[in-house]
Design a protein around this motif. Sequence first.
Motif, PDB file in Angstrom:
ATOM      1  N   TRP A 218       3.608  -1.657   3.947  1.00  0.00           N
ATOM      2  CA  TRP A 218       3.065  -0.298   4.001  1.00  0.00           C
ATOM      3  C   TRP A 218       4.195   0.654   3.673  1.00  0.00           C
ATOM      4  CZ3 TRP A 218      -2.024   0.970   5.473  1.00  0.00           C
ATOM      5  CH2 TRP A 218      -2.785  -0.095   5.943  1.00  0.00           C
ATOM      6  N   LEU A 219       4.084   1.360   2.577  1.00  0.00           N
ATOM      7  CA  LEU A 219       5.133   2.324   2.250  1.00  0.00           C
ATOM      8  C   LEU A 219       4.974   3.615   3.043  1.00  0.00           C
ATOM      9  CD1 LEU A 219       5.029   0.422  -0.438  1.00  0.00           C
ATOM     10  CD2 LEU A 219       6.471   2.228  -1.323  1.00  0.00           C
ATOM     11  N   ASN A 220       3.762   3.861   3.476  1.00  0.00           N
ATOM     12  CA  ASN A 220       3.476   5.085   4.233  1.00  0.00           C
ATOM     13  C   ASN A 220       3.969   6.329   3.503  1.00  0.00           C
ATOM     14  OD1 ASN A 220       2.287   3.666   6.422  1.00  0.00           O
ATOM     15  ND2 ASN A 220       4.340   3.016   7.010  1.00  0.00           N
TER      16      ASN A 220
ATOM     17  N   THR B  70       0.851  -1.189   0.000  1.00  0.00           N
ATOM     18  CA  THR B  70       0.000   0.000   0.000  1.00  0.00           C
ATOM     19  C   THR B  70       0.886   1.239   0.000  1.00  0.00           C
ATOM     20  OG1 THR B  70      -1.735  -1.188   1.158  1.00  0.00           O
ATOM     21  CG2 THR B  70      -1.836   1.218   1.258  1.00  0.00           C
ATOM     22  N   PHE B  71       0.586   2.142  -0.909  1.00  0.00           N
ATOM     23  CA  PHE B  71       1.432   3.335  -1.093  1.00  0.00           C
ATOM     24  C   PHE B  71       0.537   4.515  -1.435  1.00  0.00           C
ATOM     25  CE2 PHE B  71       1.042   3.462  -5.724  1.00  0.00           C
ATOM     26  CZ  PHE B  71       0.589   2.177  -5.987  1.00  0.00           C
ATOM     27  N   SER B  72       1.103   5.698  -1.386  1.00  0.00           N
ATOM     28  CA  SER B  72       0.353   6.894  -1.779  1.00  0.00           C
ATOM     29  C   SER B  72       0.501   7.068  -3.287  1.00  0.00           C
ATOM     30  CB  SER B  72       0.893   8.124  -1.056  1.00  0.00           C
ATOM     31  OG  SER B  72       0.806   7.943   0.337  1.00  0.00           O
TER      32      SER B  72
ATOM     33  N   SER C  58      -4.298   6.592  -0.813  1.00  0.00           N
ATOM     34  CA  SER C  58      -3.689   5.259  -0.694  1.00  0.00           C
ATOM     35  C   SER C  58      -4.193   4.325  -1.775  1.00  0.00           C
ATOM     36  CB  SER C  58      -4.016   4.652   0.668  1.00  0.00           C
ATOM     37  OG  SER C  58      -3.117   5.136   1.623  1.00  0.00           O
ATOM     38  N   GLU C  59      -3.261   3.536  -2.304  1.00  0.00           N
ATOM     39  CA  GLU C  59      -3.583   2.529  -3.310  1.00  0.00           C
ATOM     40  C   GLU C  59      -2.914   1.243  -2.880  1.00  0.00           C
ATOM     41  OE1 GLU C  59      -2.548   3.017  -7.529  1.00  0.00           O
ATOM     42  OE2 GLU C  59      -3.940   4.714  -7.520  1.00  0.00           O
ATOM     43  N   THR C  60      -3.581   0.131  -3.155  1.00  0.00           N
ATOM     44  CA  THR C  60      -3.011  -1.171  -2.784  1.00  0.00           C
ATOM     45  C   THR C  60      -2.816  -1.998  -4.037  1.00  0.00           C
ATOM     46  OG1 THR C  60      -4.040  -1.092  -0.615  1.00  0.00           O
ATOM     47  CG2 THR C  60      -3.440  -3.261  -1.418  1.00  0.00           C
TER      48      THR C  60
END
Length: 188
Positions: free
Chosen positions: A182-184, A145-147, A157-159
């Motif tokens: 999670w890339l946060n 999951t990243f922005s 957020s996109e997964t």
Amino acid sequence: MTEDIRWEVVEESTLSLPDHEAIAALLGQAFPDWSHWYVGGRDYAGMQPERRVIGRSEDGVVLAHVGIRRMFITVGGEDVLVGDTGIVAVSPRLQGTGVGRELMTRTHAVLEGLRVPYGFLGAGENRIPFYARMGWHEIDGAVGTFSAFTADGAGISETEQGGWMVLPVAERLEDWPAGPIWLNGQQV
Ligand SMILES: CC(C)(COP(=O)(O)OP(=O)(O)OC[C@H]1O[C@@H](n2cnc3c(N)ncnc32)[C@H](O)[C@@H]1OP(=O)(O)O)[C@@H](O)C(=O)NCCC(=O)NCCS
């Protein structure tokens, strides 16, 4: 035959506006679906890199490029330091001639110099075989999951499942934690 390429590893703060424009010009050609994105001096996708590997022709045209930034991501609840790697590009007229391999060999040396535990990247679409050939490993079934990159700058957020790849640098592949990534934040 590969033409003579002058390679350099540069820190972001040393780049001038003409440097950024030359990199953006390559990225626009290598990612034609995103050519509206890489205009002027905009030479990054999401997060700006801290270091770049750049290959130039004798007259300064950027022919090959990678961006790297160290960041902590959360994997299965654990913090993991990675060298996030992206905006990997070779000039279309040189693709398939070994320049990408040379670029990634140099990228691996930078990751080693940074002494990060792992290199990390999200491989777009059909690029997994290329990176696998360069020694990267896809984390089986990993969900990340990243922005997302949005034109208006909203960090939604996109997964994505699949395509998350690591290169063991200072740590072993077996020690990569299990669980969701999670890339946060954004990717390079
Ligand atoms: C992806 C890219 C950087 C590869 O660079 P390149 O110069 O074409 O790659 P090379 O010619 O050095 O090939 C390196 C190796 O990867 C292999 N390879 C390249 N593309 C491959 C593919 N789609 N499937 C399997 N293997 C592939 C080559 O056979 C070669 O193997 P070898 O060195 O063991 O013989 C380049 O094609 C590019 O810029 N593409 C457009 C932008 C892009 O998609 N970037 C990646 C975004 S995730």
